[in-house]
Design an enzyme around this catalytic site. Structure first.
Site, short mmCIF file in Angstrom:
data_model
loop_
_atom_site.label_atom_id
_atom_site.label_comp_id
_atom_site.label_asym_id
_atom_site.label_seq_id
_atom_site.Cartn_x
_atom_site.Cartn_y
_atom_site.Cartn_z
N CYS A 1 -5.22 -22.49 9.13
CA CYS A 1 -5.50 -21.06 9.19
C CYS A 1 -4.36 -20.40 8.42
O CYS A 1 -3.22 -20.85 8.46
CB CYS A 1 -5.50 -20.57 10.64
N HIS B 1 4.26 -15.17 11.84
CA HIS B 1 2.96 -15.19 11.16
C HIS B 1 2.10 -13.98 11.52
O HIS B 1 0.96 -13.86 11.08
CB HIS B 1 2.20 -16.46 11.50
N GLY C 1 1.65 -11.14 16.91
CA GLY C 1 1.55 -12.00 18.08
C GLY C 1 0.85 -11.29 19.23
O GLY C 1 1.04 -10.09 19.45
N ASN D 1 -10.28 -13.17 15.69
CA ASN D 1 -9.04 -12.74 15.05
C ASN D 1 -9.08 -12.81 13.53
O ASN D 1 -8.16 -12.36 12.87
CB ASN D 1 -7.91 -13.64 15.57
N HIS D 2 -10.12 -13.41 12.97
CA HIS D 2 -10.18 -13.54 11.51
C HIS D 2 -10.73 -12.26 10.90
O HIS D 2 -11.57 -11.60 11.49
CB HIS D 2 -11.02 -14.76 11.14
N GLU E 1 -9.30 -7.47 5.18
CA GLU E 1 -8.86 -6.09 5.33
C GLU E 1 -8.46 -5.48 4.00
O GLU E 1 -7.72 -6.10 3.23
CB GLU E 1 -7.66 -6.08 6.29
P1 5GP Z 1 -3.62 -15.74 14.59
O1 5GP Z 1 -3.54 -16.57 13.39
O2 5GP Z 1 -2.55 -16.10 15.57
O3 5GP Z 1 -4.96 -15.69 15.20
O4 5GP Z 1 -3.36 -14.24 14.13
C1 5GP Z 1 -2.29 -13.88 13.32
C2 5GP Z 1 -1.93 -12.43 13.51
O5 5GP Z 1 -2.91 -11.60 12.87
C3 5GP Z 1 -1.94 -11.91 14.92
O6 5GP Z 1 -0.75 -12.26 15.60
C4 5GP Z 1 -2.06 -10.41 14.72
O7 5GP Z 1 -0.78 -9.81 14.64
C5 5GP Z 1 -2.75 -10.28 13.37
N1 5GP Z 1 -4.10 -9.65 13.40
C6 5GP Z 1 -5.14 -9.94 14.22
N2 5GP Z 1 -6.22 -9.18 13.91
C7 5GP Z 1 -5.85 -8.40 12.85
C8 5GP Z 1 -6.54 -7.42 12.03
O8 5GP Z 1 -7.70 -7.09 12.21
N3 5GP Z 1 -5.82 -6.87 11.01
C9 5GP Z 1 -4.52 -7.19 10.75
N4 5GP Z 1 -3.90 -6.62 9.72
N5 5GP Z 1 -3.87 -8.10 11.52
C10 5GP Z 1 -4.52 -8.70 12.53
MN MN Z 2 -7.44 -19.01 12.67
MN MN Z 3 -4.39 -17.51 11.88
#
Ligand code: 5GP
Ligand code: MN
Ligand code: MN
Length: 471
Positions: free
Chosen positions: A98, A394, A397, A203-204, A207
């Protein structure tokens, strides 16, 4: 026994060795951001990881640390592969490779604004997302899937999905060399076939953002980040293929540990020596999944260009960088060959590092740090002599679990708030959206300041969201 936490500097805390810990833990954070030991298991997970065979120096936690499967998210741990050091699938995570790709458009936000709705519609149309089917590329037969597993973004470009110059800005030039497609199981392949070039869920995201702040003029200039410049951040990974590989190998290593005389305090820390049948097969399969993840981001980057072309007539986006934040890599540090697990942690190569392309070498690697769809995101740069094996945070969080997050708001309220802030949202189910409420994440400004204060990376620019396609 309870953890003993000692503050060493305003940005560095040590978890003292105790019990079976082979090395201490080190948490880079501030008092304000420090996880609550009574409510959060992430620092106990740091201590548990410190018991793994071959672990060296310390187990590190980044300021965005939070609970994860086995290893915490925001954790970095290295093992000495020539002294029985292990690799643990839980130290990479389910979404192998990821990561984040940042594309730069040749366009000021003022010129995009009138076309923003059209662009977001075009992106929503072009980017397959969600749990279900639908992908940019359906490989024909096994040969194409093998190509992706072995060649990553490089293979995607060979097949016409992008420019060769894109690869100069990809970690490992878009592909890990030691992938072993043969180690990828049948079920993982099956899941992978249907998802090449898709965002995934939760979470993906993809943007559209604009540069709002520049902290380091010189580095920003080298990176091409000027105030108002439109960028696109893509966050996705290896989809069901990586997930299945993690599942397969956790199971396989669980039963193999006895044979290697390994015992772990938590089943989720299942592991095997890097130089063992199971360890070697995992490394090969993990690299294949990593290549799949890189091809995935390459394909979505290319789909983004087409959408920009159609909606705004500016399809000439360049890649600033593409970097994984869930990966284990064999790296040389000092005189040792280490298997460095970065889970929810970003590689942050210092200036002068030979793995950087010549034009970025003087300033260090771009470190891509998403915050949230409401708060904004950052670009940092790798710095010399950083601790933690050249790693940085990354993201912001998670602060609240998905379950807690949905209780703080409703989808309608969140959509209205984002709209009022000038942020256009596409995709996302009501539940998916509320799970991802900006409330659910830590304060990205504080996390990034802690990262800089701890000497892990340096602030270059801040990015504000203007439109988001959620998985
Ligand atoms: P992870 O890889 O742990 O799922 O996510 C990485 C980071 O992406 C999260 O810790 C969060 O700060 C950020 N994140 C999650 N959703 C969004 C989004 O919609 N837009 C942006 N800019 N960052 C996000
Ligand atoms: Mn992921
Ligand atoms: Mn990720």
């Amino acid at each position: 026994a309870s953890l003993e936490l000692v503050q060493e500097t305003p940005y560095r805390w040590r978890i003292e060795r105790q019990g079976a810990m082979r090395v201490p833990g080190v948490v880079f954070t501030t008092r304000e951001l420090l996880p609550d030991l009574s409510a959060d298991q992430s620092l106990a997970q740091v201590a548990a990881v410190a018991t793994l065979p071959g672990v060296v120096e310390a187990v590190y936690a980044m300021p965005d640390v939070h609970w994860g499967y086995g290893f915490p998210i925001g954790g970095v741990a290295a093992t000495d592969v020539d002294r029985g050091g292990v690799v643990s699938p839980g130290g990479v995570g389910f979404d192998i490779s990821c990561g984040v790709r940042l594309l730069l458009a040749g366009l000021h936000l003022d010129r995009l604004r009138p076309r923003l709705t059209a662009l977001m519609d075009a992106l929503a149309d072009a980017i397959p997302r969600g749990m279900g089917r639908g992908a940019v590329w359906r490989p024909r037969g096994t040969a194409e899937l093998e190509g992706i597993l072995a060649g990553g973004a490089r293979y995607a470009v060979e097949r016409g999905h992008g420019e060769p110059a894109d690869l100069d800005r990809c970690e490992d030039r878009g592909a890990l060399a030691d992938a072993d497609p043969g180690a990828v199981g049948a079920r993982a392949r099956e899941r992978g076939l249907e998802q090449v070039g898709s965002l995934g869920s939760g979470n993906h995201f993809l943007e559209v953002e604009a540069v709002t702040e520049v902290y380091d003029e010189r580095i920003a200039q080298t990176y091409g980040l000027w105030p108002g410049r439109v960028c696109v951040m893509i966050h996705t990974g290896s989809r069901g293929l990586g997930h299945q590989i993690c599942t397969d190998f956790v199971r396989r290593m669980e039963t193999a540990m006895d044979r290697y005389g390994i015992s772990v305090p938590d089943r989720q820390l299942a592991c095997a020596p890097v130089f063992s049948a199971e360890g070697g097969a995992y490394m090969g399969a993990m690299a294949a999944a990593a290549n799949y993840g890189r091809a995935n981001r390459q394909l979505l980057g290319q789909a983004t260009r087409h959408a920009f072309d159609r909606a705004v007539g500016h399809g000439d986006l360049t890649v600033l960088y593409d970097v994984s934040h869930n990966l284990a890599k064999i790296e040389t540090h000092g005189s040792r060959r280490l298997c460095v697990h970065r889970k929810g942690a970003t590689l942050a190569l210092p200036p002068g590092h030979e793995d950087l392309p010549p034009d970025l070498r003087p300033v260090g690697q771009p470190v891509l740090v998403p915050g949230s769809m409401g708060a904004g995101s950052y670009v940092l740069a790798g710095v010399p002599d950083s601790p933690a094996f050249a790693s940085a945070c990354h993201g912001a969080g998670r602060r609240l679990s998905r379950h807690q997050a949905v209780k703080t708001t409703t989808a309608a309220r969140l959509r209205a708030e984002l709209q009022a802030a000038g942020i256009v949202v596409r995709g996302a189910s009501a539940r998916g959206l509320t799970e991802e409420t900006p409330e659910a994440y830590k304060d990205v400004d504080a996390v990034v300041d802690a990262c800089e204060g701890a000497g892990l990376a340096r602030k270059v620019a801040r990015l504000a969201p203007v439109g988001v396609v959620k998985g």
